[in-house]
Enzyme design. Structure first.
Site, short mmCIF file in Angstrom:
data_model
loop_
_atom_site.label_atom_id
_atom_site.label_comp_id
_atom_site.label_asym_id
_atom_site.label_seq_id
_atom_site.Cartn_x
_atom_site.Cartn_y
_atom_site.Cartn_z
N ASP A 95 -1.19 -6.62 0.03
CA ASP A 95 -1.82 -5.53 0.71
C ASP A 95 -2.99 -5.07 1.28
OD1 ASP A 95 0.32 -4.50 3.06
OD2 ASP A 95 1.26 -2.95 1.63
N GLU A 143 8.54 -4.81 10.58
CA GLU A 143 9.19 -3.86 10.12
C GLU A 143 10.06 -2.16 11.38
OE1 GLU A 143 6.32 -1.31 7.53
OE2 GLU A 143 7.90 0.66 7.55
N GLU A 164 -1.66 -5.33 7.86
CA GLU A 164 -0.90 -4.46 8.90
C GLU A 164 -1.85 -4.64 10.59
OE1 GLU A 164 1.05 -1.06 6.44
OE2 GLU A 164 -0.07 -0.77 8.56
N LYS A 187 -1.53 -9.78 2.51
CA LYS A 187 -0.83 -8.69 4.04
C LYS A 187 -1.45 -8.24 4.31
CE LYS A 187 3.16 -6.47 3.44
NZ LYS A 187 2.17 -5.26 4.21
N ASP A 208 0.24 -0.80 0.55
CA ASP A 208 -0.13 -0.14 0.59
C ASP A 208 0.65 1.17 0.30
OD1 ASP A 208 0.15 -0.51 2.40
OD2 ASP A 208 -1.19 0.06 3.56
N SER A 209 2.37 0.48 -0.10
CA SER A 209 3.15 2.40 0.16
C SER A 209 3.33 2.83 -1.39
CB SER A 209 4.00 1.56 0.47
OG SER A 209 5.00 1.30 -0.30
#
Ligand code: KIV
Length: 263
Positions: A82, A180, A113, A111, A43-44
């Site tokens: 993501d 991270e 978070e 993925k 999602d970056s």
């Protein structure tokens, strides 16, 4: 192609796993020819591709489009997508709809978070047959809560909590965990306690694999200099020089030549 089974085998055989972000078709085609193990449609992309100031702005529609473009370009790579901001926080049905969108766009895994509060949800997704990678430590979707991009789990109690969360995620069936921005020792400790591989970014050399944002390792933005980043190219200067050269040739009447024109 690596898959969730080989992820685990790699850890057993102490072979590192390499991952890099990928957001679009042209870079996917290049990466498909590389030896990289897997691609993350992170999602970056909200920041790198769309110019937002945080990943909070990624939407499921955005993710879906980018996943499909990457999968078309890299048919030989394992692609992880993501789940964007809040897509797992609105109840089971909307979450499963979002998971379905990304998997049907061609992702091989998702993925997610965050940490502990979504155990039932994670179990449900895994039992539905979708491989889940979890993201712990600095979780950029919670940036407003964390107060900035800071190293996480520095205090012993936070480190212990992170280890406990990671163990629970393994029990729930996650196939891997991204760690991270945590201290080396925390990266090492989590990795040693799990049978599933950890993939680190700013988590030191003792995780089971590494991930970087493609644009960062290529050197697209000279102003982005976190301690963990190693640049492998200077793409910014390379691109700028090529475009300036092209501009110069156009202005000078040197491009196109007759050889580059139709007769
Ligand atoms: O979105 C992303 O690029 C990520 C990586 C930094 C792990 O989550």
């Amino acid at each position: 192609m690596i898959n969730v089974q080989t992820f685990k085998k790699r850890k057993q055989q102490q072979q590192q796993i390499s991952m890099v972000t990928c957001y679009d078709n042209w870079s996917a085609k290049i990466l498909n020819e590389s030896r990289i193990d897997c691609l993350l449609v992170g999602d970056s992309l909200a920041v790198v591709m769309h110019g937002f100031d945080s990943t909070v702005h990624a939407t499921i529609e955005m993710m879906e489009l980018h996943v499909a473009a990457v999968v078309r370009g890299a048919p030989d790579k394992f692609v992880i997508a993501d789940m964007p901001f809040l897509s797992c926080s609105k109840g089971l049905e909307p979450t499963m709809d979002a998971v379905q969108s990304l998997m049907q766009a061609g992702a091989h895994a998702i993925k997610i978070e965050g940490a502990a509060h979504q155990a039932d949800l994670i179990r449900h997704i895994v039992e539905a047959g979708v491989p889940v990678m979890r993201h712990l430590g600095l979780t950029p979707q919670s940036i407003h809560n964390l107060g900035g991009h800071k190293v996480q789990a520095k205090a012993e109690k936070d480190a212990l909590l992170l280890v406990e969360n990671a163990k629970n995620l393994e029990t729930l069936g996650c196939f891997s965990i991204v760690l991270e921005c945590v201290p080396n020792k925390v990266g090492e400790c989590v990795s040693k306690r799990l049978s599933i591989p950890t993939i680190g970014i700013g988590a030191g050399p003792f995780t089971d694999g590494q991930v970087l944002v493609l644009h960062d390792l290529l050197g697209v933005d000279p102003d982005f200099n976190p301690k963990f980043l190693r640049r492998y190219a200077n793409a910014r200067d390379l691109i700028k020089e090529a475009v300036d050269h092209y501009h110069q040739d156009v202005i000078a009447g040197d491009f196109p030549s007759l050889m580059e024109s139709y007769g």
